[in-house]
Design a protein around this motif. Structure first.
Motif, PDB file in Angstrom:
ATOM      1  N   ALA A 140       1.229  -9.050 -69.693  1.00  0.00           N
ATOM      2  CA  ALA A 140       1.885  -9.625 -70.868  1.00  0.00           C
ATOM      3  C   ALA A 140       3.359  -9.234 -70.921  1.00  0.00           C
ATOM      4  O   ALA A 140       4.215 -10.069 -71.242  1.00  0.00           O
ATOM      5  CB  ALA A 140       1.169  -9.162 -72.138  1.00  0.00           C
ATOM      6  N   VAL A 141       3.667  -7.982 -70.615  1.00  0.00           N
ATOM      7  CA  VAL A 141       5.063  -7.535 -70.615  1.00  0.00           C
ATOM      8  C   VAL A 141       5.862  -8.310 -69.559  1.00  0.00           C
ATOM      9  O   VAL A 141       6.970  -8.795 -69.814  1.00  0.00           O
ATOM     10  CB  VAL A 141       5.159  -6.021 -70.364  1.00  0.00           C
ATOM     11  CG1 VAL A 141       6.596  -5.605 -70.067  1.00  0.00           C
ATOM     12  CG2 VAL A 141       4.630  -5.251 -71.563  1.00  0.00           C
ATOM     13  N   GLY A 142       5.285  -8.418 -68.360  1.00  0.00           N
ATOM     14  CA  GLY A 142       5.968  -9.145 -67.292  1.00  0.00           C
ATOM     15  C   GLY A 142       6.234 -10.587 -67.664  1.00  0.00           C
ATOM     16  O   GLY A 142       7.319 -11.123 -67.395  1.00  0.00           O
ATOM     17  N   ALA A 143       5.251 -11.223 -68.307  1.00  0.00           N
ATOM     18  CA  ALA A 143       5.426 -12.619 -68.716  1.00  0.00           C
ATOM     19  C   ALA A 143       6.501 -12.740 -69.783  1.00  0.00           C
ATOM     20  O   ALA A 143       7.306 -13.683 -69.769  1.00  0.00           O
ATOM     21  CB  ALA A 143       4.101 -13.189 -69.231  1.00  0.00           C
ATOM     22  N   ALA A 144       6.535 -11.791 -70.716  1.00  0.00           N
ATOM     23  CA  ALA A 144       7.488 -11.871 -71.825  1.00  0.00           C
ATOM     24  C   ALA A 144       8.929 -11.674 -71.379  1.00  0.00           C
ATOM     25  O   ALA A 144       9.830 -12.377 -71.842  1.00  0.00           O
ATOM     26  CB  ALA A 144       7.125 -10.841 -72.900  1.00  0.00           C
ATOM     27  N   VAL A 145       9.161 -10.720 -70.483  1.00  0.00           N
ATOM     28  CA  VAL A 145      10.548 -10.386 -70.132  1.00  0.00           C
ATOM     29  C   VAL A 145      11.115 -11.274 -69.034  1.00  0.00           C
ATOM     30  O   VAL A 145      12.323 -11.226 -68.768  1.00  0.00           O
ATOM     31  CB  VAL A 145      10.658  -8.900 -69.704  1.00  0.00           C
ATOM     32  CG1 VAL A 145      10.227  -7.989 -70.825  1.00  0.00           C
ATOM     33  CG2 VAL A 145       9.844  -8.625 -68.439  1.00  0.00           C
ATOM     34  N   THR A 146      10.279 -12.083 -68.388  1.00  0.00           N
ATOM     35  CA  THR A 146      10.790 -12.958 -67.325  1.00  0.00           C
ATOM     36  C   THR A 146      10.983 -14.396 -67.790  1.00  0.00           C
ATOM     37  O   THR A 146      11.439 -15.233 -67.015  1.00  0.00           O
ATOM     38  CB  THR A 146       9.835 -12.956 -66.115  1.00  0.00           C
ATOM     39  OG1 THR A 146       8.509 -13.323 -66.544  1.00  0.00           O
ATOM     40  CG2 THR A 146       9.785 -11.580 -65.473  1.00  0.00           C
TER      41      THR A 146
END
Length: 550
Positions: free
Chosen positions: A130-136
């Motif tokens: 989820a973090v990776g999806a949000a910040v990219t």
């Protein structure tokens, strides 16, 4: 008498002792653990939604992951989803995500009960995704990680505490079942107390989610702003719709598509909510002068009305991803004239607030005869939120994936050799001129028809070739000769044209028959019958329907 001594018992490892103490009803305990996992996930998502309302709504884990999935989906899968689910593809995606999240949450609860820390591994992994999806995502920042980090941290703590309490309750139940006394030890946990604690956590999850929705006022602001917006009168109004644009065949698609029925295909998992008072458009890149326009400034400019048929490149042969509307807006040519594009520029890369981008030939936007608009109105109303409120692009003659940017906030004048758009990087063409298309609306496929009025059956539909117009439509029955259809009145080259054909079904005879249609555009080019899929630059082929004459 010789005696044998029992070997010393080997101390049980913590995980063995944990499994030994789970009690005599493992299936019931596993069910409670699965419930704990579901509730803990609900708490994690509720906290994340609350934090996302303070940071950026699109950074919420479900939206971030779903949007990242849309960004990475290959063209063939996109077309398959649209073919199967049409404009409900995003609803299906959200529903599928809900099922997957529920299964993973239940699995995390059961895994944590079986081995301490095993469920937390799943929580951490999902949080990392989820973090990776949000910040990219386009337009994201470092704070977009906060909803997932805080949400899954709280959810992980709840999972650990509740499962530990469940294990202790199972251990106490196991001890009581092996003891002569059935009375529970005062203060020892029970499954009932675990369920009560789980209920409190569920209530907390609901409260956090409700608070997140309450704080997420952008949608309410956008709806309120749209409802109070009074559109200016056009300085250049569209001409009246000519009499006779309808073919008179009941069941044919209406000439003007109501806003509620207009197709919606875009990359936004949820509809962006933009307060017009905060909206602005930046025009930059290979220009002599950068231009920035507010919404009020845009409304103060002379408005033009245009009737234009829009078509999605994902439209299959005979598909419904096309619609005709009256658009109100400011000509893009005038906006670009203020910026003064430099020599060598040949493309405008338009960007949406949700990260989508489209590559439009500069010549199409500077051609004053084409009627490209920064549209603010649709069929006499402010743009609906799902169709781009407050501002979108409308460019006749080009498929939407290279022109019809909704929620547009940025126009970069550049070159095709220097920049690529959202779908171009995913294998679609950089330019998308609309191909000649025609469709049979009546009768529907596999319909049973009965000849009337001397043995005829009314056949009708629409055809389009934006910027070129339609000069002829022909119908073929089975493998017979192509017969001319009757064209309804022409409104303009940028709108579709209705047609009709009186089929002598009685002469054709009872039983199954196949009807086909093809169109000829205003240049005299006949629509090709060669079948091609939508990717990479639009479908081709003749639409056909099979019917049975009673």
């Amino acid at each position: 008498m010789a005696t044998t001594s029992s070997p010393a018992a080997t101390p049980a490892r913590p995980d063995q002792r944990r499994r030994r103490l789970l009690g005599g009803r493992p299936s019931t305990s596993a069910g409670v653990a699965a419930l704990v996992g579901l509730v803990s996930a609900g708490l994690a998502l509720g906290v994340a939604q609350l934090v996302a309302a303070l940071v950026r709504p699109q950074s919420a884990p479900v939206l971030a992951i779903g949007s990242a999935f849309i960004d990475r989906v290959p063209p063939w899968l996109k077309d398959t989803a649209i073919r199967l689910f049409g404009t409900h593809d995003k609803l299906v995606l959200l529903g599928s995500m809900a099922v997957v999240i529920a299964l993973l949450a239940a699995l995390a609860g059961v895994a944590e009960r079986w081995r301490r820390g095993a469920g937390l591994v799943l929580v951490v992994l999902f949080g990392v995704v989820a973090v990776g999806a949000a910040v990219t995502r386009a337009g994201s920042g470092p704070f977009d990680a906060a909803p997932s980090v805080l949400g899954f941290a709280v959810g992980g703590v709840a999972l650990r505490l509740l499962v530990d309490r469940l294990v202790a309750a199972d251990a106490a139940a196991g001890a009581r079942s092996s003891s002569s006394s059935a009375a529970p030890v005062k203060g020892s946990p029970t499954r009932r107390s675990v369920l009560a604690a789980t209920a409190w956590v569920a209530a907390g999850a609901a409260a956090f989610a409700a608070a997140g929705r309450a704080l997420g006022s952008a949608a309410r602001d956008a709806v309120a702003a749209r409802s109070s917006l009074k559109l200016p009168a056009p300085a250049t109004p569209a001409s009246a719709v000519p009499a006779g644009v309808s073919n008179g065949v009941a069941g044919t698609t209406p000439y003007l598509t109501p806003n509620a029925d207009f197709y919606r295909i875009d990359t936004a998992l949820t509809v962006p909510s933009i307060d017009p008072s905060t909206w602005s458009l930046r025009v930059h890149g290979m220009v002599e002068e950068e231009v920035e326009i507010s919404f009020d400034q845009l409304l103060a400019m002379p408005m033009t009305e245009e009737r234009v048929t829009l078509t999605c490149v994902s439209n299959e042969v005979g598909g419904g991803l096309a619609g005709n509307a009256t658009w109100l807006g400011v000509p893009i040519a005038g906006i670009l004239e203020r910026a003064r594009p430099k020599a060598g520029a040949d493309m405008v890369l338009s960007r949406s607030i949700d990260g989508f981008s489209a590559s439009t030939p500069l010549s199409a936007l500077t051609d004053t005869s084409r009627g490209s608009l920064l549209a603010v109105g649709m069929n006499g109303e402010p743009l609906p939120l799902e169709h781009g409120f407050p501002v979108r692009m409308v460019v006749p003659g080009l498929y939407g994936f290279v022109s019809a940017t909704k929620w547009v906030v940025d126009l970069e004048v550049t070159r095709f050799a220097d920049a690529t758009a959202y779908w171009t990087t995913r294998g679609w063409s950089a330019e998308g001129p609309i191909k000649t298309a025609s469709r049979i609306d009546v009768p529907k496929g596999f319909a049973k028809v009965s000849p009337v009025d001397g043995g005829t059956v009314a056949v009708g539909g629409v055809a389009w070739a934006q910027t070129r117009g339609i000069s002829a439509v022909e119908v073929q029955v089975d493998d017979g000769p192509w017969q001319p259809a009757t064209l309804a009145a022409e409104d303009g080259l940028d709108t579709w044209r209705q047609w009709s054909y009186a089929w002598d079904a009685a002469a054709a005879g009872s039983g199954p028959h196949t009807l086909r249609v093809r169109a000829t555009d205003g240049t005299g080019a006949v629509q090709t019958g060669e079948r091609a899929e939508p990717a990479p630059d639009g479908s081709t082929g003749w639409h056909s329907v099979s019917v049975t004459v009673a």
